[in-house]
Design a protein around this motif. Structure first.
Motif, PDB file in Angstrom:
ATOM      1  N   GLN B  34       0.857  -1.177   0.000  1.00 46.20           N
ATOM      2  CA  GLN B  34       0.000   0.000   0.000  1.00 46.20           C
ATOM      3  C   GLN B  34       0.889   1.221   0.000  1.00 46.20           C
ATOM      4  N   ILE B  45     -16.922   5.749  -0.952  1.00 43.11           N
ATOM      5  CA  ILE B  45     -18.179   6.186  -0.326  1.00 43.11           C
ATOM      6  C   ILE B  45     -18.937   4.965   0.178  1.00 43.11           C
ATOM      7  N   TYR B  46     -19.230   4.946   1.469  1.00 39.51           N
ATOM      8  CA  TYR B  46     -20.056   3.890   2.045  1.00 39.51           C
ATOM      9  C   TYR B  46     -21.214   4.540   2.782  1.00 39.51           C
ATOM     10  N   ARG B  47     -22.428   4.143   2.443  1.00 38.02           N
ATOM     11  CA  ARG B  47     -23.638   4.697   3.064  1.00 38.02           C
ATOM     12  C   ARG B  47     -23.606   6.224   3.050  1.00 38.02           C
ATOM     13  N   GLY B  48     -23.136   6.780   1.967  1.00 36.03           N
ATOM     14  CA  GLY B  48     -23.156   8.229   1.815  1.00 36.03           C
ATOM     15  C   GLY B  48     -22.004   8.949   2.496  1.00 36.03           C
ATOM     16  N   ALA B  49     -21.155   8.214   3.226  1.00 36.65           N
ATOM     17  CA  ALA B  49     -20.034   8.859   3.910  1.00 36.65           C
ATOM     18  C   ALA B  49     -18.769   8.686   3.078  1.00 36.65           C
ATOM     19  N   TYR B  51     -14.903   8.306   2.639  1.00 40.46           N
ATOM     20  CA  TYR B  51     -13.737   7.885   3.402  1.00 40.46           C
ATOM     21  C   TYR B  51     -12.496   8.191   2.583  1.00 40.46           C
ATOM     22  N   VAL B  53      -9.035   7.288   1.567  1.00 35.71           N
ATOM     23  CA  VAL B  53      -8.128   6.152   1.642  1.00 35.71           C
ATOM     24  C   VAL B  53      -6.755   6.648   1.201  1.00 35.71           C
TER      25      VAL B  53
END
Lengths: 437, 112
Positions: B34, B45-49, B51, B53
């Protein structure tokens, strides 16, 4: 001749039975039905499967990899703890007669299942089966709250909070709605737990998230879900288990259970698609975490309505769940800045409220439902539903706040910053979810 | 001998392997890593949030080749892993002072 004597004999027996039924109307109801019993035994297994492993995996995939075991552990330990609490006192407080206080809470006469034998019946099923079926609801409700506090809560606090919460919030709320308490007298409609399960868990989750505080780095520096595939697997188990949750709540193997299963499934499917399409339009991509979150929102929303509405009601409830729960998830996180980490309030609390309100409309025969109670109109029923939601939400909110403060005094609520950074798997349980060597 | 370390897009890994194979480089070490360079991470984007990375998944390839193969090997890796978009990665070349095949005890270029 022989035939004739037999028919006289059977005529005599029939009239004796008819006479007996006439003087004892309860007799006809309190007969054990093998079909009903078989279905509720099955439903009990399905609803336990919702928590273990369904909900545990659903939540486990949404946290970062260093906390996956702690979430599985929370769900598992709560299941064990709630089972014991249910036997010791919570079942009795929820479902036994409370005497003068019966409007508000049951009594202690059935603590440790005192007086319940293999012969005891609850409706057409053995009381032992009813006890077990309802126990699985008392297990999943505090387990839902796990989504409010992962990645930062002390394990001892999880246990103490859940135990107190079952006695102080779940037992009275369950008694009010299902155990012959005042909301049930008022005629509140909550088929499978929109109020008892989802409003209690959702509101309590929100309050506990506030008292506990946000995760380190929230909201800008939080890691995304570590294993969406695990979340999907959990959501699938929840979906299947929900057939037991809702269709089992008919407490019979009949047409009511069949229709409850139909609307449960349709609402879940519609809410899933709705959630995914909104994401597609808003963010350009429909996500798998989104579609399964929509599933759970649709299932939570149909829960209170499942035995009362028809398929059209299910479609509308599914659409509303997909739109409104998603909006609330963003609003709670970005506007209120509350770290209800896995959206328990937005998905379960709001979902439960949606279904509890809309059942007043869609239970009506004019909207394809199975009919409101005699004398009730959509408006009058709506008032009763709002009363149920508001009072149970107030009970859940205030009691949760007090319990959280008590737990804070006894065991503390949060782990240290160092333990939070290391992850609860190692710091609280001494194990690693993934050994990649 | 030269050691070539390339950090590339994970989905170019198979193309790089066959390109190296075709010029006679038979062996490599691959690691999932990484990191970030100018690409500077990305958003999920998860559930509109949203993140952030910061560390993007990359594949690190390590090979050791004879001096005369160096240019061809670097060329092969660069060609096979290029998409032209930001985040294609980098190639580093080092001098390798010694090599030993453990099973036979062969040393130097014979060990490659």
């Amino acid at each position: 001749m022989k035939i004739k004597s037999r028919s006289i004999w059977s005529w005599g027996l029939t009239s004796f039975l008819l006479f007996f039924i006439a003087i004892n109307p309860a007799h006809a109801e309190s007969k054990l039905s093998a079909g009903d019993t078989a279905w509720i035994l099955t439903s009990t297994a399905l609803v336990l499967f919702m928590t273990l492993p369904g909900l545990a995996l659903f939540y486990g995939g949404l946290v970062r990899s260093r906390n996956v075991l702690s979430v599985l552990m929370h769900c598992f330990a709560i299941a064990c703890l709630a089972s014991v609490a249910w036997l010791v006192v919570v079942y009795s407080l929820a479902f036994s007669d409370g005497g003068g206080l019966n409007s508000y809470i049951g009594g202690l006469s059935k603590a440790f299942l005192t007086g319940v034998t293999t012969e005891s019946l609850s409706g057409s099923i053995p009381e032992t089966v009813f006890f077990m079926f309802q126990m699985t609801f008392a297990i999943i409700t505090p387990a839902l709250i796990v989504g409010a506090f992962p990645e930062r809560i002390k394990f001892s606090a999880v246990l103490l909070f859940s135990m107190l919460w079952l006695v102080v919030v779940y037992a009275p709320a369950c008694h009010w709605v299902w155990g012959g308490g005042w909301l049930s007298d008022l005629g509140v409609m909550d088929f499978a737990g929109g109020i008892v399960v989802h409003v209690t868990a959702g509101v309590s989750a929100l309050v506990l998230a506030v008292v506990l505080g946000r995760r380190r780095g929230f909201p800008s520096d939080i890691r995304p879900p570590h294993n969406p595939g695990m979340t999907v697997a959990g959501a699938c188990m929840l979906w299947v288990g929900w057939f037991g949750f809702n269709a089992g709540s008919a407490l019979a193997a009949d047409g009511n259970a069949g229709m409850a299963m139909v609307v449960t499934h349709i609402s879940a499917a519609v809410a899933s698609l709705t959630w995914a399409f909104i994401e597609w339009i808003k963010f350009g991509k429909p996500s798998v975490v989104g579609i399964v979150t929509g599933t759970i929102a649709g299932l939570a929303s149909i829960t209170p309505a499942s035995g009362f509405v028809g398929p059209i009601g299910a479609v509308v409830i599914g659409v509303v769940a997909g739109v409104v729960c998603q909006w609330f998830a963003t609003w709670i996180r970005t506007t209120c800045k509350i770290d209800d980490s896995l959206d328990v309030f937005a998905v379960h609390g709001v979902g439960g409220i949606i279904g509890t309100l809309l059942v007043a409309v869609f239970a009506s025969e004019s909207f394809g439902g199975l009919g409101l109670a005699e004398g009730a109109t959509i408006g009058s029923q709506m008032l009763v539903q709002i009363t149920g939601i508001v009072t149970v939400a107030i009970l859940s909110g205030i009691a949760t706040w007090i319990i959280a403060k008590i737990v804070l005094g006894f065991t503390g609520l949060r782990v240290s910053e160092e333990e939070e950074i290391d992850g609860l798997d190692i710091s609280a349980h001494g194990e690693r979810g993934y050994d990649l060597s | 001998m030269k050691m070539i370390v390339a950090v590339i897009q994970p989905h170019r890994q198979d193309d790089v392997r066959s390109a190296l194979n075709s010029i006679g480089v038979h062996g490599m070490t691959v690691t999932e890593v990484q990191g970030y360079g100018r690409q500077g991470g990305h958003k999920e984007i998860y559930r509109g949030a949203e993140y952030d990375v910061h560390f993007v998944p990359k594949t690190k390839i390590e090979i050791v080749v004879s001096d005369k193969l160096e240019t061809d090997a670097v060329e092969a890796i660069a060609t096979a892993s290029k998409t032209g978009k930001i985040g294609d990665g980098k190639i580093f070349v080092y001098d390798a002072s010694r090599a030993l095949r453990i099973r036979t005890g062969e040393e130097g270029e014979d060990a490659l």
